[in-house]
Design an enzyme around this catalytic site. Sequence first.
Site, PDB file in Angstrom:
ATOM      1  N   GLU A 170       0.798  -1.230   0.000  1.00 32.04           N
ATOM      2  CA  GLU A 170       0.000   0.000   0.000  1.00 32.04           C
ATOM      3  C   GLU A 170       0.835   1.287   0.000  1.00 32.04           C
ATOM      4  O   GLU A 170       0.818   2.047   0.977  1.00 32.04           O
ATOM      5  CB  GLU A 170      -0.948   0.007   1.202  1.00 32.04           C
ATOM      6  CG  GLU A 170      -1.864  -1.196   1.269  1.00 32.04           C
ATOM      7  CD  GLU A 170      -2.943  -1.058   2.342  1.00 32.04           C
ATOM      8  OE1 GLU A 170      -2.906  -0.081   3.113  1.00 32.04           O
ATOM      9  OE2 GLU A 170      -3.832  -1.922   2.405  1.00 32.04           O
ATOM     10  N   GLU A 369      -5.334  -8.602   1.148  1.00 30.18           N
ATOM     11  CA  GLU A 369      -5.976  -8.254   2.422  1.00 30.18           C
ATOM     12  C   GLU A 369      -7.445  -7.960   2.182  1.00 30.18           C
ATOM     13  O   GLU A 369      -7.806  -7.278   1.222  1.00 30.18           O
ATOM     14  CB  GLU A 369      -5.373  -6.988   3.061  1.00 30.18           C
ATOM     15  CG  GLU A 369      -4.003  -7.157   3.641  1.00 30.18           C
ATOM     16  CD  GLU A 369      -3.452  -5.859   4.238  1.00 30.18           C
ATOM     17  OE1 GLU A 369      -4.249  -5.000   4.677  1.00 30.18           O
ATOM     18  OE2 GLU A 369      -2.225  -5.725   4.252  1.00 30.18           O
TER      19      GLU A 369
END
Length: 463
Positions: A170, A369
Amino acid sequence: MSSETDVQKFPDDFEWGVSTAAYQIEGAVHEDGRGRSIWDVFSHAPGNVARGDNGDVACDHYHRFPEDVALLRDLGVGSYRFSVAWPRIQPEGRGPAEHRGLDFYGRLVDELLDAGVEPWLTLYHWDLPQALEERGGWRNRDTARRFADYAALVHDALGDRVTRWTTLNEPFCSAFLGMAIGEHAPGVREGHGALAAAHHLMVGHGLAVQAMRAQRRGEERFGITLNLSDVRPASADPADRSAAERLDLLHNRVFTDPILGGVWPASEREVWSEISDFGFRRADDLALIRQPLDFLGVNFYCPAWAKSAPTADPDPAHRSAAEIDVEYVVPPELPRTAMGWPVEPEGMSGLLRRLDEEYGELPPIYITENGAAYRDEIDATGAVSDPERIAFIAAHLTALRTAMAKGVDVRGYFCWSLLDNFEWAYGYAKRFGLVYVDYEDLRRIPKASYYWYRDMMRAQRGG
Ligand code: FCB
């Protein structure tokens, strides 16, 4: 299982896993030569993390990893995605490897392999060595070179046993939550600096993939994980539509256009011309950033709705890169998790389909995720019942299966997270685990969702 939590059949070779990250679970921050990271500094500064929590002890995974690997084995996941703490390997962010740090991850990897669980390694889940931050951190191109050196050291030590290598987790959060919104370490609100950071993170990714590929031994595969957002306008109003385009730029296109498309996002100059000249770019950076990827990791939690609102500081000198005249809104009818995040599983299928249509020729996708925080409690019998989490995961698996049926090439799903852990600026108050952690004595108590996930995977494999 009720019909709502029934999960359709996935392909036989679909990969099932769970994810964690070093700073959120390890603790042991002063052991075996580990240096400080930006998260040690940030979490210890008053006011940054809820209740003053920090990762000093966390789940004490550093000492209890054999117990955690046993939990993974009993859960029956095929893979476990974890991250390596850069400051355990290079305490000052440069120089030779601290062998005690490498040995820890070597022991973890061996324990996983013995348990029949594939290790999936992420090199950077936000814990930059503080020494590098003091030299400019990701604003500085040298950090990208340091990152590639670090990647090569870890890969050299573990590439014989670890096949899946994720460079960054991320980069949106590192660049914009950390340096434009200021809610994450290093906790600043910058314009040009945050855009430079986004760029150098991608350069670091490209250099790290090159460095690891150059010393590839056999089966290793290389990729990156992006948290992409299914961005929608809050209304049909043209002002909200253009707000949604700006938010799509900030959340997605800054990363997907260069990494997947090999282009700079078309609207970036218009949105950020007053705060940056993009002078940090070099002529061959696009080619460097667009390394061939063996997989693309996508983290998905919820969609975002954009409403046009004057949020930008009129003085460009004081404006952060996240001040783009957009307000986040949530349709009031949607249920929310304990994070306040709306539950809207179609966002996941919509996002995947759009990616697929837009960039074509995508590498195989893994959901690296997905999960939810709820207010879990131990009941009188000592158990933790979390039906909302089970429903959340089941609904997202249904959405995922729909996207796959429409042609998106998704190869695996990783639930966030194995354990309750240090949820960044929210500290320990937000629980995402399939396993409850009692922070008084660090006892692990599998929640109902742990048993549900185990049974679901068993059923997928034919019992
Ligand atoms: C993601 C992070 C992960 C965790 C979840 C809830 O953005 O990658 O570490 O905090 O959110």
